[in-house]
Design an enzyme around this catalytic site. Structure first.
Site, mmCIF file in Angstrom:
data_model
loop_
_atom_site.group_PDB
_atom_site.id
_atom_site.type_symbol
_atom_site.label_atom_id
_atom_site.label_comp_id
_atom_site.label_asym_id
_atom_site.label_seq_id
_atom_site.Cartn_x
_atom_site.Cartn_y
_atom_site.Cartn_z
ATOM 1 N N THR A 1 -1.562 2.703 -8.076
ATOM 2 C CA THR A 1 -2.650 3.451 -8.715
ATOM 3 C C THR A 1 -2.087 4.536 -9.632
ATOM 4 O O THR A 1 -2.560 4.723 -10.760
ATOM 5 C CB THR A 1 -3.562 4.059 -7.637
ATOM 6 O OG1 THR A 1 -4.046 2.984 -6.842
ATOM 7 C CG2 THR A 1 -4.721 4.814 -8.243
ATOM 8 N N GLU B 1 -0.951 -4.711 3.215
ATOM 9 C CA GLU B 1 -0.901 -3.696 4.268
ATOM 10 C C GLU B 1 -0.934 -4.330 5.652
ATOM 11 O O GLU B 1 -1.550 -5.373 5.876
ATOM 12 C CB GLU B 1 -2.032 -2.676 4.097
ATOM 13 C CG GLU B 1 -3.424 -3.214 4.210
ATOM 14 C CD GLU B 1 -4.497 -2.171 3.860
ATOM 15 O OE1 GLU B 1 -4.169 -1.111 3.292
ATOM 16 O OE2 GLU B 1 -5.665 -2.438 4.189
ATOM 17 N N SER C 1 -5.461 5.666 -0.676
ATOM 18 C CA SER C 1 -5.335 4.214 -0.743
ATOM 19 C C SER C 1 -6.552 3.585 -1.408
ATOM 20 O O SER C 1 -7.690 3.945 -1.116
ATOM 21 C CB SER C 1 -5.174 3.679 0.674
ATOM 22 O OG SER C 1 -4.993 2.297 0.619
ATOM 23 N N SER C 2 -6.282 2.679 -2.350
ATOM 24 C CA SER C 2 -7.387 1.998 -3.031
ATOM 25 C C SER C 2 -8.001 1.025 -2.034
ATOM 26 O O SER C 2 -7.306 0.155 -1.505
ATOM 27 C CB SER C 2 -6.861 1.218 -4.229
ATOM 28 O OG SER C 2 -6.020 2.041 -5.003
ATOM 29 N N GLY D 1 -2.822 -2.780 -2.100
ATOM 30 C CA GLY D 1 -1.517 -3.394 -1.804
ATOM 31 C C GLY D 1 -1.493 -4.038 -0.424
ATOM 32 O O GLY D 1 -2.339 -3.760 0.422
ATOM 33 N N SER E 1 0.830 -1.200 0.000
ATOM 34 C CA SER E 1 0.000 0.000 0.000
ATOM 35 C C SER E 1 0.871 1.259 0.000
ATOM 36 O O SER E 1 1.791 1.382 0.826
ATOM 37 C CB SER E 1 -0.905 -0.018 1.230
ATOM 38 O OG SER E 1 -1.698 1.121 1.233
ATOM 39 N N GLY E 2 0.607 2.138 -0.908
ATOM 40 C CA GLY E 2 1.354 3.400 -0.986
ATOM 41 C C GLY E 2 2.586 3.310 -1.876
ATOM 42 O O GLY E 2 3.333 4.278 -2.006
ATOM 43 N N ASN F 1 -1.335 5.366 3.142
ATOM 44 C CA ASN F 1 -1.446 6.069 1.847
ATOM 45 C C ASN F 1 -2.629 7.030 1.898
ATOM 46 O O ASN F 1 -3.721 6.645 2.317
ATOM 47 C CB ASN F 1 -1.655 5.004 0.749
ATOM 48 C CG ASN F 1 -1.779 5.601 -0.637
ATOM 49 O OD1 ASN F 1 -1.720 6.823 -0.813
ATOM 50 N ND2 ASN F 1 -1.964 4.745 -1.629
HETATM 51 N N1 LIG Z 1 5.393 8.033 -9.856
HETATM 52 C C1 LIG Z 1 5.061 8.822 -8.832
HETATM 53 N N2 LIG Z 1 5.417 10.115 -8.883
HETATM 54 C C2 LIG Z 1 5.069 10.925 -7.888
HETATM 55 N N3 LIG Z 1 4.382 10.531 -6.802
HETATM 56 C C3 LIG Z 1 4.001 9.265 -6.726
HETATM 57 C C4 LIG Z 1 4.334 8.339 -7.736
HETATM 58 N N4 LIG Z 1 3.825 7.150 -7.376
HETATM 59 C C5 LIG Z 1 3.201 7.319 -6.186
HETATM 60 N N5 LIG Z 1 3.318 8.592 -5.800
HETATM 61 C C6 LIG Z 1 2.788 9.155 -4.573
HETATM 62 O O1 LIG Z 1 2.460 8.090 -3.705
HETATM 63 C C7 LIG Z 1 1.089 8.091 -3.368
HETATM 64 C C8 LIG Z 1 0.577 6.695 -3.241
HETATM 65 O O2 LIG Z 1 0.541 6.109 -4.495
HETATM 66 P P1 LIG Z 1 -0.608 5.132 -4.923
HETATM 67 O O3 LIG Z 1 -1.894 5.632 -4.476
HETATM 68 O O4 LIG Z 1 -0.398 4.874 -6.355
HETATM 69 O O5 LIG Z 1 -0.242 3.862 -4.092
HETATM 70 P P2 LIG Z 1 -0.891 2.435 -4.220
HETATM 71 O O6 LIG Z 1 0.225 1.517 -4.489
HETATM 72 O O7 LIG Z 1 -1.988 2.460 -5.167
HETATM 73 O O8 LIG Z 1 -1.430 2.174 -2.778
HETATM 74 P P3 LIG Z 1 -2.718 1.393 -2.308
HETATM 75 O O9 LIG Z 1 -2.376 -0.035 -2.379
HETATM 76 O O10 LIG Z 1 -2.909 1.862 -0.956
HETATM 77 O O11 LIG Z 1 -3.788 1.789 -3.214
HETATM 78 C C9 LIG Z 1 0.420 8.894 -4.410
HETATM 79 O O12 LIG Z 1 -0.724 9.533 -3.904
HETATM 80 C C10 LIG Z 1 1.491 9.903 -4.815
HETATM 81 O O13 LIG Z 1 1.486 11.002 -3.920
HETATM 82 MG MG LIG Z 2 -3.944 2.230 -5.052
#
Ligand SMILES: Nc1ncnc2c1ncn2[C@@H]1O[C@H](COP(=O)(O)OP(=O)(O)OP(=O)(O)O)[C@@H](O)[C@H]1O
Ligand SMILES: [Mg+2]
Length: 1031
Positions: free
Chosen positions: A112, A387, A160-161, A385, A107-108, A157
């Site tokens: 996404t 967590e 977070s999805s 992800g 997660s994070g 996050n």
């Molecule tokens: N490539 C990137 N460039 C800039 N910031 C990023 C990037 N990837 C992630 N982030 C930052 O990290 C945060 C978390 O990313 P994201 O929501 O994609 O995580 P996730 O893997 O989908 O988590 P979850 O499993 O909780 O959904 C985003 O809101 C953003 O602020």
């Molecule tokens: Mg996500």
């Protein structure tokens, strides 16, 4: 590849496969750290992309970057998400197969964000028509809507999805994105009613309160203050600095319109969101005596009733009572306060959860591709992800189980099956050891013995089943599993870290301690029947779809949440295994969401559990690319003359011939039983490049052939058409000819018949023929009329027209005469009259006459100047009419003397110079004799009684006809002219006579013959004609 690098890109190693100490975790981490410090967040392990969350915006997702990566070979440019996306897209187009991009990480870690960037890349770089623009817009705008309803701030996050999402992007054969489909997985509904400290409810609630305009909020009965709503305050962090709810509200509002949500739908959707908030504010108090739950007030209830369109009383009853059905009757049993809160929360979760499902369905409808032709797809999997929180519940259990499954899939597709494949294909191989998480998956999902089975059993069994009995059952059934531990089963050290209500799973990504409290309830996901009944009475169009009466009739127990989730994951794995995979492994550099901070321990941990080192070892020792011989040969056979266009032997031999021809070195590839294995991507890329060049050449050839074929076809069509036209035309012509012939036969027959009847009186048979003959004769005659009066020709008429012809001839002649006469002037008339006289006197009588015919008679042969003045004076008053030179022969002796003969109005004079030798008055003129021969001698007879007269005049003149005619016309005595055959007698005077003899001879001569006659010899007629001819 190197050529495209900038100095900055050269930091560290772009592909771990090139790492010298590829077995060293430290070296791996060093490389990651080095690159992370330079904001190089992407690194490859072969074709797998490792992504490190930078927690800050980098300038690497702009249009320029997209264009840079478009259609470029994977390893030619520095690692990027776009390279991976582009590679999947190009392979899909060329091999016409389906793909998916598995984005995993805890997660994070950035899953996404990665999936959104890929979607944007396709939206921008894929070809598109105006018509498809709206599909692309909808695909892009589905994200903010789903995120608003399905994402929330957690401790890990801020976005977070809280649901799993698998999105298929559908492409047509041209590579245009033509549609999409979304599958959603288990939404974390419990968040609607409860959030841990530091976490929030789903974004949409906060967005509505911050961004919704005053009027909307008033209509929904809401206040612009999240603190007022029990469902929003439990985490105590309604405001988050990284989130701009107001702005996000606008984005969502716009997106809803773009995805073609009607205003009615949108109104009802917000009605539901507001109802959930109102539900959360419903408070109960216990009835003093019975302890039954009573509503503290009904203001909230009224709003819910209004917004959901359900009857207030029924709703109130359903929120405080439970309907119990016995075999004979239904009994309403009052709820105590706890039960009432449970019912309220269950309703809130059900409403929200089902609305989310409706939302996904609605989005799918708008993304649906109407065209039925075959599509290829690229699937994007972005799921919650792995967590770990301080307290982990049923939701974390499901989420982490899901991640176990995906890890299993990854292992299956990369490590395990890859190594098995080498074995199967007989490729020499030293196995790489890796941790297979199959054991944990089994622990969770196995039938009868797995955690989910035990949980379901507890949920369904009769009797007093509780979360604790569930824990006992697990201890009993799986207590000795190496990846399972509880407080009771654990050793001293373990016990210290666990509560009595906890069980711990040793996941692939680490240990997670779950608290069993709520597991049974959440798994059952029960909603009291009377609450469902009330919802079925709704006037809200969305709730109406979500709660159907049919559900009430279905007495079958619904599947538990965990089982539903397990089954949906099985289906997902099936969907994914039928497609070609690409992997993005997301890592997070620290737990504090901080930019620039690289937490070694945390990253090392992720590298370990994601199996990156094992993957690297397999990649390094293994082969980057493999394909079945048939497929490889099919694609690259144009590169070798022996295999193009057809290889008739076994495909393996074909591939061997092919690779030898294109010069693969032995260490670059291996031939397995059914596949070729290529060690380095660069070998394949070189082959692919060669193929692309060759394809263009082939395309040109095919084009040329096709053009030829097309033109030939066209030509043949034209030829056929020409033949057809010709045939038709010939037919038309033949028919025309036949008609003509028939007509001709008829005409000829008629003609013949007419001819046969031509002499009959006018009748039907000869009517036309005669008309024709008439017409024919007359038209011919028109062209053959005599040219002048002398032309005696006349077209011979047919018998029937003889009379007509005669009449016409006459008319014609008369007409010509008229014309002729009209054209004659006075002098000519006089001339003609003389000629007529000459004709009557000489025609057929005197030789030489016909020769004089064409010559007109002259007015005179002597001009006045030639006549002596004296003579002129003497005879002028008699008016000289004619004069000519003559030879006068003496009557005695016939001596020739040259004289002038001058004719006046009254007399003829023979003149010698100034002397008038003889005058013959016309009144006395007795006669004029000429011979019948061609000589020019004429005798003017005068009376001999007159002494003054010397006797007849013997004259010879070249113009005898002219002179004689003039003389007799002037004297008006045409009757006196005689043409004499043989001899002419003349009077000498005093009664004496002389004779002139005429004869013909070779020469002309006039002489006195022996007999005393004057002998006149003239040329014979034949000689005369010859001379004329000769002249
Ligand atoms: N490539 C990137 N460039 C800039 N910031 C990023 C990037 N990837 C992630 N982030 C930052 O990290 C945060 C978390 O990313 P994201 O929501 O994609 O995580 P996730 O893997 O989908 O988590 P979850 O499993 O909780 O959904 C985003 O809101 C953003 O602020
Ligand atoms: Mg996500």
């Amino acid at each position: 590849m190197e050529g495209a690098l900038t100095a900055r890109d050269r930091v560290g190693i772009q592909d771990f496969v090139l790492l010298d100490s590829f077995t060293s975790e430290t070296a791996f981490l060093d490389n990651l750290r080095k690159r992370f410090r330079e904001n190089l967040i992407y690194t490859y392990i072969g074709t797998l992309l490792v992504s490190m969350n930078p927690y800050k915006d980098l300038e690497i997702y702009n249009l320029k970057q997209m264009e840079l990566y478009m259609g470029v070979n994977f390893f030619e440019l520095p690692p990027h998400l776009y390279a991976l996306a582009d590679n999947a897209y190009r392979t899909m187009l060329t091999e016409y197969n389906n793909h998916f991009i598995l984005i995993s990480g805890e997660s994070g870690a950035g899953k996404t964000v990665a999936s959104k960037k890929i979607l944007q890349y396709y939206a921008v770089t894929c070809p598109s028509s105006d018509q498809l623009q709206s599909v692309r817009d909808r695909l892009l705008h589905s994200n903010p809507v789903l995120e608003a309803f399905g994402n929330a701030k957690t401790l890990r996050n801020d976005n977070s999805s809280r649901f799993g999402k698998y999105m298929d992007i559908q492409f047509d054969f041209k590579g245009e994105a033509v549609g999409g489909h979304i599958l959603s997985y288990l939404l974390e509904k419990s968040r609607v009613v409860h959030q841990n400290h530091g976490e929030r409810n789903f974004h949409i609630f906060y967005q509505l309160l911050s961004g919704g305009d005053d009027e909307l909020l008033r209509w929904l009965g809401l206040e612009r203050n999240a603190q007022k709503y029990c469902y929003l305050v439990q985490g105590e962090c309604a405001k988050v600095s990284s989130i701009n709810d107001k702005l996000d509200w606008r984005t969502v509002r716009k997106a809803l319109s773009i995805i073609s949500f009607g205003e009615n739908d949108i109104e009802h959707l917000f009605g539901i969101i507001a109802s959930v908030l109102h539900l959360g504010n419903i408070q109960y108090e216990g009835d003093g005596k019975s302890g039954n739950a009573m509503l503290s007030g009904n203001a909230e209830l009224r709003w819910i009733s209004k917004l959901l369109g359900v009857p207030l009383v029924a709703l109130q009853e359903a929120l405080t009572h439970r309907k119990i059905e016995t075999s004979t009757e239904e009994v309403l049993s009052p709820l105590d306060v706890d039960q009432a809160y449970y019912a309220r929360d269950a309703l809130a979760k059900a409403i929200y959860g089902r609305t989310f499902t409706w939302l996904v369905k609605k989005i799918n409808e708008s993304l649906e591709n109407q065209d039925a032709t075959r599509k290829t797809v690229i699937g994007l999997l972005d799921i919650y992800g792995f967590e770990v929180f301080s307290i982990n519940s049923f939701e974390q259990f499901c989420i982490n189980y899901c991640n176990e499954k995906l890890q299993q899939l990854f292992i299956q597709l990369t490590l395990k099956s890859e190594q098995e494949e080498y074995d199967l294909e007989g490729i020499e191989w030293e196995p790489v050891q890796f941790f297979n998480n199959r054991i944990i998956c089994d622990l969770v999902e196995q039938k009868h013995k797995g955690v989910i089975s035990i949980l379901d059993e507890e949920c369904m069994r009769p009797g007093e089943a509780t979360d604790l009995t569930f824990l006992d059952k697990m201890e009993e059934k799986i207590g000795n599993h190496p990846h399972f531990v509880t407080h009771r089963l654990g050793d001293q050290k373990t016990r210290k870290t666990m509560e009595r209500m906890d069980f711990r799973l040793l996941h692939y990504a680490g240990e997670v301690t779950y608290c069993v409290i709520g597991f049974l309830d959440k798994n059952n996901d029960l909603l009291y029947r009377n609450l469902k009944e009330v919802m079925c009475q709704t006037r809200n169009s969305i709730i109406k779809v979500c709660f159907e009466f049919l559900e009430l009739d279905n007495r079958k127990r619904p599947e538990t949440v965990a089982t539903q989730f397990k089954n949906s994951l099985m289906e997902l794995i099936e969907i994914l295994t039928s497609k070609e995979p690409s992997y993005v492994r997301c890592l997070k550099p620290n737990d504090a969401k901080q930019a620039g901070h690289f937490d070694d321990v945390l990253v090392r941990h992720q590298v370990k559990y994601l199996g990156l080192m094992e993957h690297l070892r397999v990649r390094r020792a293994g082969f980057a690319y493999r394909r079945r011989y048939e497929i490889f040969l099919q694609r690259y056979k144009p590169l070798c003359p022996a295999t193009w266009p057809h290889w008739h032997g076994p495909p393996a031999q074909g591939v061997e011939t092919l690779v030898k021809y294109i010069g693969y070195k032995p260490e670059e590839y291996k031939l397995g039983r059914t596949k070729i294995f290529i060690r380095h991507p660069k070998t394949l890329f070189a082959t692919e490049d060669a193929f692309q060049i060759c394809k263009n050449e082939l395309a040109t050839k095919v084009q040329a052939k096709y053009k030829g074929y097309k033109v030939k076809g066209e030509y043949q069509r034209q030829k056929q058409a020409a033949i057809k036209i010709e045939t038709c035309w010939r037919g038309v012509k033949a028919r025309k000819d036949r008609r003509k012939r028939e007509w001709a036969v008829k005409v000829i027959k008629k003609f013949i018949k007419g001819f046969m009847y031509r002499n009959q009186p006018l009748c039907k048979e000869n009517e036309e023929y005669l008309t024709f003959v008439r017409h024919n004769y007359l038209t011919k005659l028109k062209d053959h009329l005599p040219k002048n009066l002398l032309d005696k020709s006349w077209l011979k008429p047919p018998a029937m027209l003889e009379k007509t012809s005669e009449l016409l001839h006459k008319i014609c002649l008369r007409n010509m005469v008229r014309k002729y006469i009209k054209g004659i002037g006075a002098p000519r008339k006089a001339q003609m009259q003389l000629k007529v006289v000459a004709s009557t006197l000489f025609k057929g009588k005197k030789e030489g006459y016909s020769q004089t015919l064409p010559k007109p008679f002259a007015d005179t042969r002597l001009s006045e100047q030639e006549i002596n003045m004296k003579v002129l004076q003497m005879i002028r008053n008699e008016r000289i009419k004619y004069g000519t030179q003559v030879v006068k022969y003496d009557r005695n002796g016939f001596k020739p003397r040259s004289r002038q003969l001058i004719l006046t109005q009254v007399a003829a004079y023979v003149v010698e110079d100034a002397k008038i030798k003889q005058k013959v008055e016309y009144s006395t003129l007795k006669g004029v004799s000429v011979s019948s021969l061609s000589d020019g001698v004429f005798v003017i007879h005068v009376p001999c009684t007159d002494n003054k007269q010397k006797g007849d005049l013997i004259l010879q003149c070249d113009y005898v006809f002219e002179t004689v005619i003039k003389l007799c016309t002037l004297a008006n005595k045409q009757g006196v002219v005689k043409v004499v055959q043989g001899s002419v007698k003349f009077m000498i005077n005093s009664g004496k006579e002389g004779i002139i003899d005429f004869s013909t001879g070779q020469d002309c001569a006039i002489y006195k013959a022996n007999n005393g006659h004057l002998m006149v010899v003239s040329l014979s007629n034949t000689l005369l004609c010859g001379i004329k001819h000769f002249k």
